[in-house]
Design an enzyme around this catalytic site. Structure first.
Site, PDB file in Angstrom:
ATOM      1  N   ASP A 102       0.878  -1.168   0.000  1.00  0.00           N
ATOM      2  CA  ASP A 102       0.000   0.000   0.000  1.00  0.00           C
ATOM      3  C   ASP A 102       0.916   1.218   0.000  1.00  0.00           C
ATOM      4  O   ASP A 102       1.905   1.253   0.745  1.00  0.00           O
ATOM      5  CB  ASP A 102      -0.889  -0.016   1.251  1.00  0.00           C
ATOM      6  CG  ASP A 102      -1.959   1.076   1.274  1.00  0.00           C
ATOM      7  OD1 ASP A 102      -1.652   2.229   0.894  1.00  0.00           O
ATOM      8  OD2 ASP A 102      -3.093   0.792   1.699  1.00  0.00           O
ATOM      9  N   LEU A 161       0.499   3.943   1.312  1.00  0.00           N
ATOM     10  CA  LEU A 161       0.480   4.610   2.609  1.00  0.00           C
ATOM     11  C   LEU A 161       1.579   4.077   3.526  1.00  0.00           C
ATOM     12  O   LEU A 161       1.898   4.679   4.543  1.00  0.00           O
ATOM     13  CB  LEU A 161      -0.888   4.426   3.271  1.00  0.00           C
ATOM     14  CG  LEU A 161      -1.218   5.360   4.433  1.00  0.00           C
ATOM     15  CD1 LEU A 161      -1.269   6.809   3.964  1.00  0.00           C
ATOM     16  CD2 LEU A 161      -2.554   4.978   5.068  1.00  0.00           C
ATOM     17  N   SER A 162       2.160   2.956   3.165  1.00  0.00           N
ATOM     18  CA  SER A 162       3.193   2.304   3.969  1.00  0.00           C
ATOM     19  C   SER A 162       4.582   2.654   3.436  1.00  0.00           C
ATOM     20  O   SER A 162       4.944   2.237   2.331  1.00  0.00           O
ATOM     21  CB  SER A 162       2.999   0.782   3.935  1.00  0.00           C
ATOM     22  OG  SER A 162       4.181   0.097   4.307  1.00  0.00           O
ATOM     23  N   PRO A 163       5.397   3.389   4.206  1.00  0.00           N
ATOM     24  CA  PRO A 163       6.759   3.690   3.738  1.00  0.00           C
ATOM     25  C   PRO A 163       7.626   2.440   3.649  1.00  0.00           C
ATOM     26  O   PRO A 163       8.504   2.354   2.785  1.00  0.00           O
ATOM     27  CB  PRO A 163       7.285   4.667   4.794  1.00  0.00           C
ATOM     28  CG  PRO A 163       6.483   4.376   6.024  1.00  0.00           C
ATOM     29  CD  PRO A 163       5.123   3.977   5.526  1.00  0.00           C
ATOM     30  N   SER A 203       6.583  -0.411   2.700  1.00  0.00           N
ATOM     31  CA  SER A 203       6.240  -1.029   1.419  1.00  0.00           C
ATOM     32  C   SER A 203       7.094  -0.442   0.298  1.00  0.00           C
ATOM     33  O   SER A 203       7.531  -1.163  -0.610  1.00  0.00           O
ATOM     34  CB  SER A 203       4.761  -0.804   1.101  1.00  0.00           C
ATOM     35  OG  SER A 203       3.910  -1.604   1.892  1.00  0.00           O
TER      36      SER A 203
END
Length: 225
Positions: A13, A15-17, A19
């Site tokens: 996602d 929104l996930s750093p 990731s």
């Protein structure tokens, strides 16, 4: 003919750093290791709601996350700069529209998924720009190389049942693999499935694959950075 590439699925996602960090490392190795990398846009809020409390809700964890992401960005050579209104980005604005858009990209223009995903991460985690408004998503897609017509056509589809259901199915698939956050990398090897959580399991992944780990920036890539 050489051995058949092993399939890796990366559930992520924007929104996930973390990731983003895992994504960049795997993209660097996809032409070095004998793998077929499958990108799986997912919805982190759908995973976290019944699995885990977001780290940003815990003050000491939130402070650790800020420092950790900054240092990891330097180590992995990803231009990571946390947004000023960190809590608003994580807890209020979210990523649903962005992840639906990436789902639509994966369904209709999969060859663009890597570039559009990267540009959305660049907006939120490098330039402190919005990823929730339609114009923001269009700007990311066009900067990644999509035509305005293509991008607008996909944006019109993010509220359709087909796209919504696909994102939901991908998120549920991550949960079935055991995800309690993102990213997860799922390796399919010799009729076995291995789920690795986080962006810091690449050395273990290399071990499972029987491949050589050369750090987050392998020499062939480092020469170009």
């Amino acid at each position: 003919m050489g051995p058949v590439p092993r399939t890796l699925e990366l559930f992520y996602d924007v929104l996930s750093p973390y990731s983003w960090l895992g994504f960049e490392v795997l993209c660097r190795y996809k032409n070095i290791w004998n793998i077929s990398l499958q990108l799986r846009p997912s919805f982190i809020a759908g995973i976290m709601k019944d699995r885990n409390q977001p780290p940003a809700l815990l003050p000491r964890k939130a402070q650790y996350l800020r420092n950790d992401v900054r240092l990891l960005g330097q180590y992995v050579q990803v231009p990571m700069h946390l947004p000023k209104d960190f809590f608003s980005v994580i807890l209020e604005k979210g990523s649903l529209s962005a992840m639906r858009f990436l789902t639509a990209v994966s369904m209709e223009h999969p060859e663009m998924l890597e570039k559009v995903s990267r540009e959305l991460w660049m907006r939120v985690w490098s330039r402190d720009e919005d990823i929730t408004e339609p114009q923001s998503i269009l700007a990311a897609a066009e900067k990644a190389g999509m035509s305005s017509e293509q991008a607008r056509g996909l944006l019109e589809k993010i509220s359709t049942p087909k796209v919504k259901n696909k994102l939901k199915e991908t998120t549920e698939a991550a949960c079935k693999y055991g995800a309690f956050g993102l990213p997860i990398t799922v390796a399919h090897l010799d009729n076995q499935t291995h789920m690795l959580f986080g962006s810091d399991r690449m050395e273990l992944l290399a071990h499972l694959l029987g491949e050589k780990w050369m750090g987050p920036v392998p020499p062939a890539i480092n020469a170009r950075l």
